[in-house]
Design a protein around this motif. Structure first.
Motif, PDB file in Angstrom:
ATOM      1  N   SER A   1      83.536  18.062  37.236  1.00 25.51           N
ATOM      2  CA  SER A   1      82.508  18.722  36.425  1.00 25.51           C
ATOM      3  C   SER A   1      83.093  19.340  35.164  1.00 25.51           C
ATOM      4  CB  SER A   1      81.798  19.801  37.251  1.00 25.51           C
ATOM      5  OG  SER A   1      81.120  19.229  38.354  1.00 25.51           O
TER       6      SER A   1
ATOM      7  N   ASP B   1      71.098  18.848  36.199  1.00 28.17           N
ATOM      8  CA  ASP B   1      71.494  20.162  35.689  1.00 28.17           C
ATOM      9  C   ASP B   1      70.219  20.871  35.253  1.00 28.17           C
ATOM     10  OD1 ASP B   1      72.454  22.393  34.386  1.00 28.17           O
ATOM     11  OD2 ASP B   1      74.056  21.328  33.342  1.00 28.17           O
TER      12      ASP B   1
ATOM     13  N   THR C   1      69.337  26.754  40.443  1.00 31.60           N
ATOM     14  CA  THR C   1      70.547  25.933  40.359  1.00 31.60           C
ATOM     15  C   THR C   1      71.027  25.462  41.722  1.00 31.60           C
ATOM     16  OG1 THR C   1      71.885  27.951  40.375  1.00 31.60           O
ATOM     17  CG2 THR C   1      71.340  27.002  38.214  1.00 31.60           C
ATOM     18  N   ASN C   2      70.715  26.226  42.774  1.00 29.90           N
ATOM     19  CA  ASN C   2      71.153  25.834  44.115  1.00 29.90           C
ATOM     20  C   ASN C   2      70.021  25.989  45.129  1.00 29.90           C
ATOM     21  OD1 ASN C   2      73.073  24.795  45.869  1.00 29.90           O
ATOM     22  ND2 ASN C   2      73.900  26.794  46.419  1.00 29.90           N
TER      23      ASN C   2
ATOM     24  N   LYS D   1      73.785  21.206  42.113  1.00 27.05           N
ATOM     25  CA  LYS D   1      74.634  21.767  43.163  1.00 27.05           C
ATOM     26  C   LYS D   1      74.182  21.287  44.544  1.00 27.05           C
ATOM     27  CE  LYS D   1      76.398  25.918  40.866  1.00 27.05           C
ATOM     28  NZ  LYS D   1      76.517  27.395  40.929  1.00 27.05           N
ATOM     29  N   GLN D   2      72.880  21.179  44.754  1.00 28.50           N
ATOM     30  CA  GLN D   2      72.394  20.689  46.036  1.00 28.50           C
ATOM     31  C   GLN D   2      72.786  19.225  46.246  1.00 28.50           C
ATOM     32  OE1 GLN D   2      70.710  21.823  48.790  1.00 28.50           O
ATOM     33  NE2 GLN D   2      71.155  23.894  48.047  1.00 28.50           N
TER      34      GLN D   2
ATOM     35  N   GLN E   1      75.407  17.793  44.960  1.00 29.90           N
ATOM     36  CA  GLN E   1      76.848  17.770  45.203  1.00 29.90           C
ATOM     37  C   GLN E   1      77.161  18.126  46.654  1.00 29.90           C
ATOM     38  OE1 GLN E   1      77.967  20.536  42.112  1.00 29.90           O
ATOM     39  NE2 GLN E   1      78.469  18.913  40.659  1.00 29.90           N
ATOM     40  N   THR E   2      76.441  19.085  47.204  1.00 29.64           N
ATOM     41  CA  THR E   2      76.633  19.450  48.609  1.00 29.64           C
ATOM     42  C   THR E   2      76.199  18.305  49.518  1.00 29.64           C
ATOM     43  OG1 THR E   2      76.243  21.787  48.091  1.00 29.64           O
ATOM     44  CG2 THR E   2      76.035  21.124  50.404  1.00 29.64           C
TER      45      THR E   2
ATOM     46  N   LYS F   1      81.607  18.257  45.792  1.00 27.95           N
ATOM     47  CA  LYS F   1      81.597  19.557  45.140  1.00 27.95           C
ATOM     48  C   LYS F   1      82.290  19.483  43.786  1.00 27.95           C
ATOM     49  CE  LYS F   1      82.756  24.425  45.901  1.00 27.95           C
ATOM     50  NZ  LYS F   1      83.403  25.397  46.821  1.00 27.95           N
ATOM     51  N   ASN F   2      81.606  20.052  42.777  1.00 30.74           N
ATOM     52  CA  ASN F   2      82.125  20.073  41.400  1.00 30.74           C
ATOM     53  C   ASN F   2      82.429  18.664  40.875  1.00 30.74           C
ATOM     54  OD1 ASN F   2      82.038  22.912  41.286  1.00 30.74           O
ATOM     55  ND2 ASN F   2      84.049  23.067  42.264  1.00 30.74           N
TER      56      ASN F   2
END
Length: 489
Positions: A105, A185, A210-211, A262-263, A265-266, A271-272
């Motif tokens: 990221s 994003d 964001t999450n 972020k969700q 990515q999880t 992650k990142n």
């Protein structure tokens, strides 16, 4: 005097003027039609590119998928417990990144800092393969057979025997469903995978989500699976509340579910990480320079511009575009040159039949320059008349094309591994080590006529009149009063 004489001469030679004007009109009409159709082709191609790129995106930064190492094939694997006696439904989701290797990221900020970059936004593309169904265990049954010996039934040598147990019944029934997920994003939604869609039901993400466990679904996916705003969608054991339904602005999007980055990515165990960086340049004329700068300063990445992506568009849209660009334009130029040449020859021929007239005018004191201006003036009027007719015919042809709206097919992307063209959200990137699947889109063709095209047609009409007038005027200026006397004899 000049105007009166010009009007009288044109009215006397209506047929000749009309023939010259029609010759110019055909060439100009073809130019107008070809330019309008070419503009329609460009608009259609822009719609196709926006469906892959995102509104306002000038280029994307990705990384080619690495070849599998060892025994890793990159294919999804599902494990189920088949020992249960029940017929309970079992379900499993396999989430894989799509569109090339994941990038850190932090590279988004590095790309945004490059010279010529106005903004950069990262996105993560995932492919979810859902398998659900049930097993039914079979039942073991043994078969008993009766044997008969030599002493008759029941006598010595007779009896029964039990065979090996055999499993009867049982089996499995599973359904496989695959769909795409894009991590967005939420703080920069004007650039990226969601930029080409409009929220028609519900609302989009807020900067505070964001999450958050919320989702926006594409209209087609929501309709197919009967999702509405307020319902929940379950992905790999996590429930997300549907807050909005998105409809593509100009074409069908291949992204089904949008989640906060972020969700996503999880969900994808990334992650990142991002798979695509969407880039907007400060100056659209410097895109190639910005591309070179990014490739030089950030190694191992693939920078794809709209020009690169356009090369991957095939199908009838590409064929028609090539025909309009090459054959159509060369044909219009050839016809236009022929029309100019015919107009010049007809004007010159008309001048040769007016020997007595021009010889008499010179005998009355008209200088050669005035005679030349007279012929050029008549030719320019003929050219303007031809231009008006040509523009009218061209507008009618363009309107006909727009009214019919022929459908062209655009096939997008054929690169493998997801690191090439169209690897971003909504693109054609496949799973690791797999060839990207192509997407076919139907585009209705239109033929818009711009003021520039009309101005070009008017300029060509004047140019045609000047060329014809120049040739005729040159011939008229060479005539002498004695030529008129000879013609009388």
């Amino acid at each position: 005097m000049f105007g009166i004489y010009l009007k009288r001469e044109l009215s006397r030679r209506k047929k000749a003027a009309l023939v010259i004007a029609m010759g110019l009109a055909l060439g100009i009409a073809l130019v107008v039609t070809v330019n309008s159709v070419s503009a329609g082709m460009q608009q259609a191609q822009d719609k196709v590119l926006k469906s892959l790129y995102g509104l306002g995106t000038d280029m994307t930064v990705t990384k080619a998928q690495a070849a599998p190492t060892g025994n890793a094939s990159g294919r999804p694997k599902f494990d189920f417990d088949a020992k249960s006696d029940s017929d309970d439904t079992q379900s499993s989701d396999r989430v894989m990144t799509q569109g090339g290797q994941a990038l850190k990221s932090s590279l988004v900020e590095k790309v945004a800092a490059q010279k010529g970059v106005a903004s950069a936004v990262g996105a993560l593309t995932l492919n979810v393969t859902k398998v659900d169904g049930s097993f039914t265990q079979g039942k073991a049954k043994s078969s008993t057979t009766q044997q008969q010996g030599g002493g008759g039934q029941g006598g010595p040598g007779g009896g029964t025997s039990t065979g090996q147990p055999q499993v009867q019944g049982g089996g499995a029934s599973f359904d496989v469903n695959s769909y795409s997920v894009a991590g967005v994003d939420v703080t920069h939604q004007d650039l990226g995978p969601l930029a080409t869609s409009k929220i028609t039901t519900g609302k989009t993400f807020t900067a505070a989500q964001t999450n958050a466990k919320v989702a926006v679904l594409s209209k087609s996916y929501a309709k197919e699976n009967k999702y509405t705003v307020g319902k929940t969608i379950k992905i790999s054991g996590t429930k997300y509340t549907v807050i909005g339904i998105a409809t593509p602005d100009s074409s069908e999007s291949t992204t089904d579910v949008y989640l906060p980055l972020k969700q996503a990515q999880t969900l994808g165990d990334s992650k990142n990480k991002v798979t695509t960086i969407y880039v907007k340049a400060t100056d659209s004329k410097q895109i190639d320079t910005v591309k070179t700068t990014i490739q030089k300063n950030i190694e191992g990445t693939t920078v794809t511009t709209s020009a690169d992506l356009a090369d991957t568009v095939s199908g009838s849209l590409s064929t028609a575009s090539n025909l309009a660009t090459s054959v159509g334009k060369w044909l219009s130029i050839a016809v236009l040159v022929a029309a100019f040449l015919v107009a010049a020859l007809l004007t010159s021929s008309a001048v040769s039949r007016r020997v007595r007239e021009f010889g008499t005018l010179k005998a009355l004191g008209w200088p050669s320059g005035k005679v030349t201006r007279q012929v050029v003036g008549e030719s320019i009027v003929n050219g303007l008349l031809g231009g008006a007719l040509g523009i009218a015919i061209g507008l009618a042809a363009a309107y006909t094309v727009t009214a019919i709206s022929p459908t062209l097919t655009a096939q997008l992307g054929s690169s493998g591994g997801g690191g090439g063209m169209g690897g971003g959200p909504g693109g054609q990137g496949g799973g690791p080590g797999r060839q990207a699947a192509s997407t076919t889109m139907d585009i209705a063709l239109s033929a818009p006529v711009s003021l520039t095209t009309i101005a070009l047609a008017a300029g060509l009409a004047i140019a045609g009149g000047l060329i014809a007038g120049a040739m005729g005027g040159w011939r008229a200026s060479r005539m002498r009063p004695a030529d008129a006397l000879r013609s009388v004899q």
